[in-house]
Design an enzyme around this catalytic site. Structure first.
Site, mmCIF file in Angstrom:
data_model
loop_
_atom_site.group_PDB
_atom_site.id
_atom_site.type_symbol
_atom_site.label_atom_id
_atom_site.label_comp_id
_atom_site.label_asym_id
_atom_site.label_seq_id
_atom_site.Cartn_x
_atom_site.Cartn_y
_atom_site.Cartn_z
ATOM 1 N N SER A 44 0.796 -1.231 0.000
ATOM 2 C CA SER A 44 0.000 0.000 0.000
ATOM 3 C C SER A 44 0.826 1.277 0.000
ATOM 4 C CB SER A 44 -0.932 0.007 1.210
ATOM 5 O OG SER A 44 -0.209 -0.211 2.414
ATOM 6 N N HIS A 251 -0.808 5.716 6.871
ATOM 7 C CA HIS A 251 -0.271 5.735 5.514
ATOM 8 C C HIS A 251 0.053 7.169 5.100
ATOM 9 C CE1 HIS A 251 -1.929 1.658 5.301
ATOM 10 N NE2 HIS A 251 -1.100 1.466 4.293
#
Length: 269
Positions: A44, A251
């Site tokens: 990711s 993230h």
């Protein structure tokens, strides 16, 4: 006067030659980039989770048009670009589902991988929802996995990349430190937990860098580019925990992709 004039003319000539060479070098670099076959693999952090602007055709892989591989491709216009990184990917997913774009003509490969194998998501969830002692124990378990099991898994991925794309320049990128210690956060995890999470990030980066080097790959350390932009800083490039969108928690934002990851790939390509 004559000697002075000769010196001036010589300096001018050298300057002109230097500028010409600089222009030639820039043109050559642009030409090399344009002839590059680039493949972006990984998890990711490479697909761009957290940065938004997801390509709907990528489905659950959540590949973003502002992830660092897409930004590099947009800036360099390579002859081909295959964006195969996928949210949630582990080393086995790369081996079984992301290598088909590699071939003898591939010039550049980038990837981030290993965090999901080491239980990154579960570790962060444990730390957010449970006690400090439970959090620290889960981090210790992750560190043990990074020492005992992850190196062999990385070796399998790196060997497979070399077998399929023997001429490629491979850039393995690391993970950022997540927290600014003694920063602006007034709630949430304890400083001991934040420090242990940062140390675990350093640990997986060190192990990954060693395995990459042993395979002749470049390692791109993003610690320095994210310094000052961690969670609990005044200008974070990382999402903190978001109970309404757990996928994007921890993230990089779009700024983290462009300011934290892209310059590191640019420096290594």
């Amino acid at each position: 006067m004559k000697l002075s004039r000769i010196a001036t003319l010589s300096s001018s000539l050298l300057l002109a030659v230097g500028l010409a060479l600089t222009g030639a070098g820039a043109a050559q670099a642009a030409q090399q980039a344009a002839s590059t076959d680039y493949v972006a693999l990984g998890d990711s952090y490479s697909s761009g989770v957290g940065s938004g602007s997801y390509d709907s055709s990528s489905g659950d892989c959540l590949r973003s048009t502002v992830a660092y591989p897409a930004l590099w491709a947009a800036a360099h216009s390579p002859s081909s670009f295959h964006f195969d990184a996928c949210s949630g990917a582990r080393t086995g997913d790369v081996l079984n589902g992301q290598l088909s774009s590699l071939n003898a003509s591939t010039d550049l490969v980038s990837l981030t991988i290993g965090g999901n194998d080491a239980g990154f998501a579960d570790t962060m969830t444990t730390c957010v929802l449970h006690s400090e002692s439970t959090c620290l124990a889960r981090i210790a378990t992750a560190n043990g996995y990074i020492d005992s099991t992850l190196p062999g898994l990385l070796d399998q991925v790196y060997s497979a990349i070399t077998a399929r794309a023997p001429a490629a320049h491979v850039v393995v990128l690391g993970y950022p430190r997540f927290y600014r210690l003694n920063g602006s956060c007034i709630a949430g995890l304890s400083e001991s937990e934040r420090s242990a999470i940062n140390a675990a990030s350093d640990h997986i980066n060190q192990v990954t860098a060693k395995r990459a080097a042993d395979h002749g790959f470049a390692f791109g350390d993003v610690i320095s580019t994210f310094t000052g932009h961690e969670i609990c800083s005044s200008s974070s490039w990382l999402h903190s925990v978001n109970l309404f969108n757990l996928t994007e928690s921890y993230h990089p934002t779009a700024a983290g992709q462009s300011g934290g990851y892209l310059p590191v790939l640019n420096a290594q390509d």
